[in-house]
Design an enzyme around this catalytic site. Sequence first.
Site, PDB file in Angstrom:
ATOM      1  N   ASP A 143      -0.390  -5.167   9.582  1.00 46.12           N
ATOM      2  CA  ASP A 143      -0.928  -5.229   9.066  1.00 46.12           C
ATOM      3  C   ASP A 143      -2.384  -5.260   8.285  1.00 46.12           C
ATOM      4  O   ASP A 143      -2.339  -6.108   7.908  1.00 46.12           O
ATOM      5  CB  ASP A 143      -0.837  -3.799   7.966  1.00 46.12           C
ATOM      6  CG  ASP A 143      -1.819  -2.696   7.845  1.00 46.12           C
ATOM      7  OD1 ASP A 143      -2.614  -2.415   8.494  1.00 46.12           O
ATOM      8  OD2 ASP A 143      -1.649  -1.498   6.416  1.00 46.12           O
ATOM      9  N   TRP A 159       1.039  -1.284  -0.389  1.00 47.12           N
ATOM     10  CA  TRP A 159      -0.325   0.036  -0.191  1.00 47.12           C
ATOM     11  C   TRP A 159       0.656   1.085   0.145  1.00 47.12           C
ATOM     12  O   TRP A 159       1.242   1.021   0.839  1.00 47.12           O
ATOM     13  CB  TRP A 159      -1.294  -0.007   0.821  1.00 47.12           C
ATOM     14  CG  TRP A 159      -1.808   1.170   1.470  1.00 47.12           C
ATOM     15  CD1 TRP A 159      -2.500   1.549   0.281  1.00 47.12           C
ATOM     16  CD2 TRP A 159      -1.839   1.485   2.091  1.00 47.12           C
ATOM     17  NE1 TRP A 159      -2.984   3.139   1.231  1.00 47.12           N
ATOM     18  CE2 TRP A 159      -3.041   2.701   1.792  1.00 47.12           C
ATOM     19  CE3 TRP A 159      -1.615   1.862   3.913  1.00 47.12           C
ATOM     20  CZ2 TRP A 159      -3.347   4.044   3.019  1.00 47.12           C
ATOM     21  CZ3 TRP A 159      -1.924   2.824   4.656  1.00 47.12           C
ATOM     22  CH2 TRP A 159      -3.103   3.465   4.933  1.00 47.12           C
ATOM     23  N   LYS A 208     -12.794  -0.237   6.888  1.00 54.15           N
ATOM     24  CA  LYS A 208     -13.069  -0.922   6.547  1.00 54.15           C
ATOM     25  C   LYS A 208     -14.487  -1.500   7.151  1.00 54.15           C
ATOM     26  O   LYS A 208     -15.389  -1.591   6.647  1.00 54.15           O
ATOM     27  CB  LYS A 208     -12.468  -1.498   5.793  1.00 54.15           C
ATOM     28  CG  LYS A 208     -11.063  -1.134   5.422  1.00 54.15           C
ATOM     29  CD  LYS A 208     -11.649   0.017   4.299  1.00 54.15           C
ATOM     30  CE  LYS A 208      -9.837   0.860   4.766  1.00 54.15           C
ATOM     31  NZ  LYS A 208      -9.559   1.958   3.248  1.00 54.15           N
TER      32      LYS A 208
HETATM   33  C1  LIG Z   1      -3.451  -1.966   3.264  1.00 54.21           C
HETATM   34  C2  LIG Z   1      -3.950  -0.634   4.630  1.00 54.21           C
HETATM   35  N1  LIG Z   1      -3.145  -0.498   6.257  1.00 54.21           N
HETATM   36  C3  LIG Z   1      -3.632   0.869   6.357  1.00 54.21           C
HETATM   37  C4  LIG Z   1      -4.716   0.826   6.079  1.00 54.21           C
HETATM   38  C5  LIG Z   1      -5.282   2.453   7.270  1.00 54.21           C
HETATM   39  O1  LIG Z   1      -6.720   2.359   7.146  1.00 54.21           O
HETATM   40  P1  LIG Z   1      -7.187   3.578   7.922  1.00 54.21           P
HETATM   41  O2  LIG Z   1      -5.699   4.730   8.387  1.00 54.21           O
HETATM   42  O3  LIG Z   1      -7.985   4.375   6.930  1.00 54.21           O
HETATM   43  O4  LIG Z   1      -7.514   3.021   9.038  1.00 54.21           O
HETATM   44  C6  LIG Z   1      -5.134   1.547   5.581  1.00 54.21           C
HETATM   45  C7  LIG Z   1      -6.449   2.186   3.742  1.00 54.21           C
HETATM   46  O5  LIG Z   1      -6.550   1.911   3.385  1.00 54.21           O
HETATM   47  C8  LIG Z   1      -5.283   0.314   4.203  1.00 54.21           C
HETATM   48  O6  LIG Z   1      -5.531  -0.124   2.827  1.00 54.21           O
END
Ligand SMILES: Cc1ncc(COP(=O)(O)O)c(C=O)c1O
Length: 396
Positions: free
Chosen positions: A211, A130, A246
């Site tokens: 993660d 990511w 999510k």
């Molecule tokens: C792989 C991954 N890690 C962490 C996140 C962090 O998400 P958030 O900060 O919106 O909770 C995302 C969000 O798209 C993600 O795809």
Amino acid sequence: MFEVLPSLPADPILGLSAAYKKDTNPNKIDLGVGVYKDEQGRTPILQSVQKAQQVLLANEDSKTYITQQGVQGYIDAMLSLILGNGHSALLEDRVSGVQAPGGCGSLRILAELLTRCDKDLTVWVSDPTWANHIPLIGNAGLTIKTYPYFDKANACIKFDEMADCLSQVKKGDVVLLHGCCHNPTGADLNHEQWQAVVEIAQKTGFVPFIDLAYQGFGDGLEEDAYGVRLLAANLPEVIIAASCSKNFGLYRERVGLAAIVNANAQIKTVTQSQIQNVARGIYSMPPSYGGALVDIILNDDQLKHLWMDEVTEMRERMQSLRAMLVSKLAEKGASKDFSFVNQQKGMFSFLCISPEQVDKLVNQHSVYLVGSSRANIAGINSHNVDTLADALVAVL
Ligand SMILES: Cc1ncc(COP(=O)(O)O)c(C=O)c1O
């Protein structure tokens, strides 16, 4: 003073959203930003969340600061959800954890904590990973290196190369692994591969950093925690960043969990004090609202079941969208076999097409997806799947 600063281009993924909004084509399709969408293209508030909001509204009697670690009921419930009730690390009181502002906040404070252990530490991330992992971890001052992960030509994980690379990693280096629903590829490790990762970590002494942003979106809430639970059962230390954006649909409330499975209960008290201290120096204490909602949901049998049903519905919908796209493409005579999309998990798929083909999709067909060919599967629906399949067939 600010005239010394250069203006920066928009974040590529967020910039894509802005371009989509501006596009006047009525048949435009948004497969960019990673948010869940229903058949109508909306990102609704889950019913379990709506009910928890009513409970919170009726019972919250103060807006004073919450404790530095966040809502404790939230932290405990999340740890059980991730590690499973009765995991040895929980029974032995070896897990430290704080509520953090989203998965991003969790990743960042854990990265800051790692710099306190060793400012020259290397974090290995999958190639690809990511995009935001790089600034979230790199801006804390850590060195980032990549390990091979995805074979775009054959649309599968190159596990032998990954295992070879991880076998060379130095003791004490950190290896970032996606707990499930790998972003951006949708390609997840199977049980044997997780076991192999455990054995490599035992041999080399690297510390896994999981993660977990999509628990429940792959194969199920329990199934998606297989890797993190296996690592935590077999290694002395595991770092975990989880997100409720999510699976609870709480994107804008910014609720995540930064946790560490420690070698023993004594070190746990040390890491607990350290993570809280890191957070204190950045944002002091987390926003309460999202954590309070998840606390209510996970600690009430009825609401928890309702939420689990809603997660199942989202997961099954995404699985059926994959199948629908694959069969439409075959039906329309696509010159490429897309059946691998059915094997990928969660919200994203790498369509494994070239950047030029992605460019044509965006600019000639108003189909918005990331240049790497990452598509948000949840952006597909029965109204747009034909347009999407036609566009893909046209650019191949
Ligand atoms: C792989 C991954 N890690 C962490 C996140 C962090 O998400 P958030 O900060 O919106 O909770 C995302 C969000 O798209 C993600 O795809």
